[in-house]
Design a protein around this motif. Sequence first.
Motif, PDB file in Angstrom:
ATOM      1  N   TYR A 148       4.924  -0.853  -0.234  1.00 42.51           N
ATOM      2  CA  TYR A 148       6.024  -1.754  -0.196  1.00 42.51           C
ATOM      3  C   TYR A 148       5.866  -3.220  -0.596  1.00 42.51           C
ATOM      4  N   SER A 149       4.494  -3.771  -0.322  1.00 42.65           N
ATOM      5  CA  SER A 149       4.066  -5.108  -0.407  1.00 42.65           C
ATOM      6  C   SER A 149       3.428  -5.076  -1.837  1.00 42.65           C
ATOM      7  N   THR A 154       1.309 -10.040   2.897  1.00 46.94           N
ATOM      8  CA  THR A 154       1.744 -11.442   3.250  1.00 46.94           C
ATOM      9  C   THR A 154       2.330 -11.478   4.708  1.00 46.94           C
ATOM     10  N   THR A 159       8.506  -9.417   1.191  1.00 49.98           N
ATOM     11  CA  THR A 159       7.631  -8.213   1.437  1.00 49.98           C
ATOM     12  C   THR A 159       6.720  -8.206   2.454  1.00 49.98           C
ATOM     13  N   ALA A 160       6.831  -9.351   3.469  1.00 47.04           N
ATOM     14  CA  ALA A 160       5.936  -9.542   4.728  1.00 47.04           C
ATOM     15  C   ALA A 160       5.653  -8.340   5.336  1.00 47.04           C
ATOM     16  N   THR A 161       4.554  -7.922   5.766  1.00 39.04           N
ATOM     17  CA  THR A 161       4.246  -6.866   6.585  1.00 39.04           C
ATOM     18  C   THR A 161       3.376  -7.114   7.641  1.00 39.04           C
ATOM     19  N   TRP A 249      -4.656 -10.062   6.239  1.00 38.91           N
ATOM     20  CA  TRP A 249      -3.579 -10.948   5.971  1.00 38.91           C
ATOM     21  C   TRP A 249      -4.125 -12.389   6.052  1.00 38.91           C
TER      22      TRP A 249
END
Length: 344
Positions: A148-149, A154, A159-161, A249
Motif C-alpha cells: 500500500y505504501s 509514512t 499513503t500514511a500507515t 516510521w
Amino acid sequence: MTQADRKRRGSGCCCRSTLNSKMVSWPVMTKMQAILQKEMVREFLAELMSTYVMMVFGLGAVAHMVVGDRFGSYLGVNLGFGFGVTMGVHLAGNVSGAHMNAALTFTNCALGRMAWKKFPVYVLGQFLGSFLAAATIYCLFYSAIINYSGGHLTVTGPTATANIFATYLPDHMTLWRGFLDEVLVTGMLQLCLFAITDKGNNPALQGTQALVIGFLILIIGVSLGMNTGYAINPSRDLPPRFFTFIAGWGVQVFRARDWWWVPVVAPPLGAYLGGVIYLVFIGSSMPQEPRVLVYEDNQMPVLPKTMAHSPKTSSLTPVSGSPDSKPSVQPVLPLSDSICLEHF
C-alpha cells in the motif's frame, strides 16, 4: 561384557538421567506455580492478555480499513474494538477486572477503589500487551502495508500507515479542541461504565456485562469517534506509537502536530471527572436501605457490625417472627453509607 549387559547398563543410565531431569524440573515447576499464584502476578498477566486480545482485534480492523481496500470500514473498526473489549472482559474480568485502560485504572485508584501499589502493575501489563499486539499486527499485515505504501512508511500523506497503530489529529481539529474531545469522550466512557456495573443502581444483567461494555465502545465510536479517533486510553495509543517509532516510521510519530501526549494525559482526566460526576449526581442520590436494631433476650438493642459491601450479598432486611423464637428488629435509618461499585 556381553551385548545384553551393555544394553542393561545403557538403559540404567537413561533411567537415571530421566529421573535426575525430573528431580530438577519439579522444583522449578513448583516455584513457577507459586509465582503464578500470587495475586499481583495473576492480575499483571490478566491485564496483559486481555489488552493484547482487545488490541489485536481493534488494530486488525483498522488495518483492514487503511490498507484493505474494500475489506474494511469505519464501522468495522468500531466493531473490532467493541467486541475486542468484550472478549477481554471475558478473559480477565474475574481476575483483574479487565481494565485494559490506564485511564480507568487511574480512576479506580484515585477514587479509592483500588490500591495505588497496583497501578504500575496494571499499567505495565496493559502497555506490554498493547505493544505485543502492535507487533503482531505489523507482522500479519507487513506485506499489505508495504504494498500500500510503496515501501515508504509514512505518518502523513495519502499513503500514511502509521494511523493503523495510533491516533493522529485530523486537519479540521486544533490541538486543544482535540484535548477537550478526549476528556469528554473518556468521561462518557467512565460514567457509563459505573452505571453498567453499579449493583445499587440498574446494572447490566449478570453475565451480560461484557457484551454491554462492548456495545458501549461501539456506540462511542460511531457517535463520537470522528474528531480524534477516540483513543480514550493511554494503553491503546502510546505503546503502539512507540512500536512504530522503532519499526521504521521514525520520530515523526511523536512530532506530527505534537499530538502524542494528548491521548496520554486527557483520558485519565476525563475518566476521573466522569467517575466523580457519577458518584456525586447519581450515587449520592440513591435511596439507602435501612439498617436494623437487633433486640436480643435481656440485652440492650445494638447495631449490627458494618460489613464490607459485596456484589453477591445484599444488605440486611427486617425479619418478621415471634419474639419467643426469633429476635425482633426495628428499622433505623443510616447516618451515611457509601455506594458499592464494581469495576470491570
